[in-house]
Design a protein around this motif. Structure first.
Motif, PDB file in Angstrom:
ATOM      1  N   THR A  64       0.753  -1.256  -0.105  1.00  0.00           N
ATOM      2  CA  THR A  64      -0.145  -0.008   0.084  1.00  0.00           C
ATOM      3  C   THR A  64       0.963   1.149   0.021  1.00  0.00           C
ATOM      4  O   THR A  64       0.602   2.364   0.417  1.00  0.00           O
ATOM      5  CB  THR A  64      -1.047  -0.031   1.246  1.00  0.00           C
ATOM      6  OG1 THR A  64      -0.258  -0.339   2.399  1.00  0.00           O
ATOM      7  CG2 THR A  64      -2.159  -0.959   0.921  1.00  0.00           C
TER       8      THR A  64
ATOM      9  N   LYS B  31      -5.813   2.389   3.112  1.00  0.00           N
ATOM     10  CA  LYS B  31      -6.671   1.216   2.596  1.00  0.00           C
ATOM     11  C   LYS B  31      -6.578   1.167   1.067  1.00  0.00           C
ATOM     12  O   LYS B  31      -6.385   2.146   0.556  1.00  0.00           O
ATOM     13  CB  LYS B  31      -8.249   1.452   3.167  1.00  0.00           C
ATOM     14  CG  LYS B  31      -8.736   2.371   2.426  1.00  0.00           C
ATOM     15  CD  LYS B  31     -10.092   2.274   2.968  1.00  0.00           C
ATOM     16  CE  LYS B  31     -11.164   3.239   2.555  1.00  0.00           C
ATOM     17  NZ  LYS B  31     -12.470   3.382   3.013  1.00  0.00           N
TER      18      LYS B  31
ATOM     19  N   LEU C  27      -7.632  -7.389   4.471  1.00  0.00           N
ATOM     20  CA  LEU C  27      -7.999  -5.979   4.479  1.00  0.00           C
ATOM     21  C   LEU C  27      -9.207  -5.752   5.557  1.00  0.00           C
ATOM     22  O   LEU C  27      -9.340  -4.791   6.242  1.00  0.00           O
ATOM     23  CB  LEU C  27      -8.827  -5.574   3.315  1.00  0.00           C
ATOM     24  CG  LEU C  27      -7.732  -5.217   2.139  1.00  0.00           C
ATOM     25  CD1 LEU C  27      -8.452  -5.186   0.793  1.00  0.00           C
ATOM     26  CD2 LEU C  27      -6.768  -4.207   2.363  1.00  0.00           C
TER      27      LEU C  27
ATOM     28  N   GLU D  27      -9.086  -3.305   8.611  1.00  0.00           N
ATOM     29  CA  GLU D  27      -9.973  -2.458   9.110  1.00  0.00           C
ATOM     30  C   GLU D  27     -10.462  -2.444  10.609  1.00  0.00           C
ATOM     31  O   GLU D  27     -10.620  -1.413  11.389  1.00  0.00           O
ATOM     32  CB  GLU D  27     -11.241  -2.793   8.279  1.00  0.00           C
ATOM     33  CG  GLU D  27     -12.527  -1.823   8.557  1.00  0.00           C
ATOM     34  CD  GLU D  27     -13.591  -1.886   7.657  1.00  0.00           C
ATOM     35  OE1 GLU D  27     -14.846  -1.541   7.859  1.00  0.00           O
ATOM     36  OE2 GLU D  27     -13.532  -2.742   6.716  1.00  0.00           O
TER      37      GLU D  27
END
Length: 269
Positions: free
Chosen positions: A153, A196, A231, A235
């Motif tokens: 990321t 994200k 993911l 979160e």
């Protein structure tokens, strides 16, 4: 032969003038010189005192004063008392003003400010390297900014980009099989930024990464279900931290960095 005394006078540290003096002295086969530095001169009374001492000791004055009135005063006082006074920086400032048409700032110590800025940048870059990819969780509490996100990321390039803005950045990878360091939940949430990304975008990035490494792009690292699990875990972690989360799916590193800088400086500047 008695020592030749040279007074170095400056409205800053005086390093520039002293280096020039030493360069000049090196052209003579003698070390019979005594350099006496008078830094951070802010008033004409100090200049008067230096001129008096120079006259008494048959000395030379070498000076770097950026405020024109101070330069003029020293030169006039020296002439009045028959003292040799050499202006190192004044003529160059005047010439630059004449040729460029730009008025000088006349702020003492600007070179030093630039040096300090450079060293802050170097320090921040070294910090980003040392605390990259969660190598040492102690960096989390020392960082200006902490980046968290799953693999690929852009945490590392973002850390380096922000380091060039003189910010100390630590980044922490989020992996379901590894508990995040405790420090991540102790740092101020306003200093922490989650990154994200959409599952499809990450799937594509990871497959390309595996191909570049000569590996099978069907590995679990690029498996879409595995990515979705990562993911989801990310979160949960970011919600627990309470940090700002930025979607980097379609952002260049510079765009993400600007978002982070704006959010950071809203709180800390």
């Amino acid at each position: 032969m008695s020592k030749q005394i040279i007074y170095v006078v400056s409205d800053s540290v005086g390093e520039t003038a002293e280096l020039v003096v030493k360069a000049a002295i090196s052209q003579f086969q003698t070390t019979n010189c005594d350099i006496r530095r008078t830094p951070f001169v802010e008033d004409v009374s100090t200049l008067k005192e230096v001129v008096s001492l120079a006259k008494l000791n048959h000395a030379i004055i070498v000076y770097t004063l950026v405020i024109p009135e101070m330069r003029t005063f020293l030169l006039e006082e020296a002439k009045k008392d028959g003292v040799i006074a050499i202006d190192i920086i004044g003529p160059l400032i005047d010439s630059l003003q004449e040729t460029t048409g730009i008025k000088p700032l006349c702020e003492p110590g600007n070179v030093r400010k630039l040096d300090e800025d450079y060293f802050k940048k170097v320090e921040a870059i070294e910090f980003a390297v040392k605390y990259d990819d969660g190598r040492d969780p102690r960096g989390i509490m020392r960082a200006d900014i902490v980046l968290v996100g799953v693999s690929r990321t852009s945490k590392t390039p973002l850390s380096q980009y922000l380091a060039h803005k003189r910010l100390k950045v630590a980044n922490v990878p989020i992996v379901p099989e590894v508990d995040p360091p405790e420090e991540l939940y102790k740092v101020q949430a306003s200093r922490c930024f989650g990154l994200k990304i959409s599952p499809d975008k990450l799937n594509h990035i990871r497959k390309e990464r595996l191909k570049a490494l000569g590996l099978n792009d069907q590995a679990s690292y690029a498996n879409i279900e595995r990515i979705k699990n990562e993911l989801e875990y990310f979160e949960k972690v970011s919600n627990k931290i309470g940090c700002q989360v930025i979607d980097v799916s379609n952002k260049a590193v510079e765009e993400t960095a600007n978002v982070i800088l704006n959010l950071y400086y809203q709180t800390y500047k």
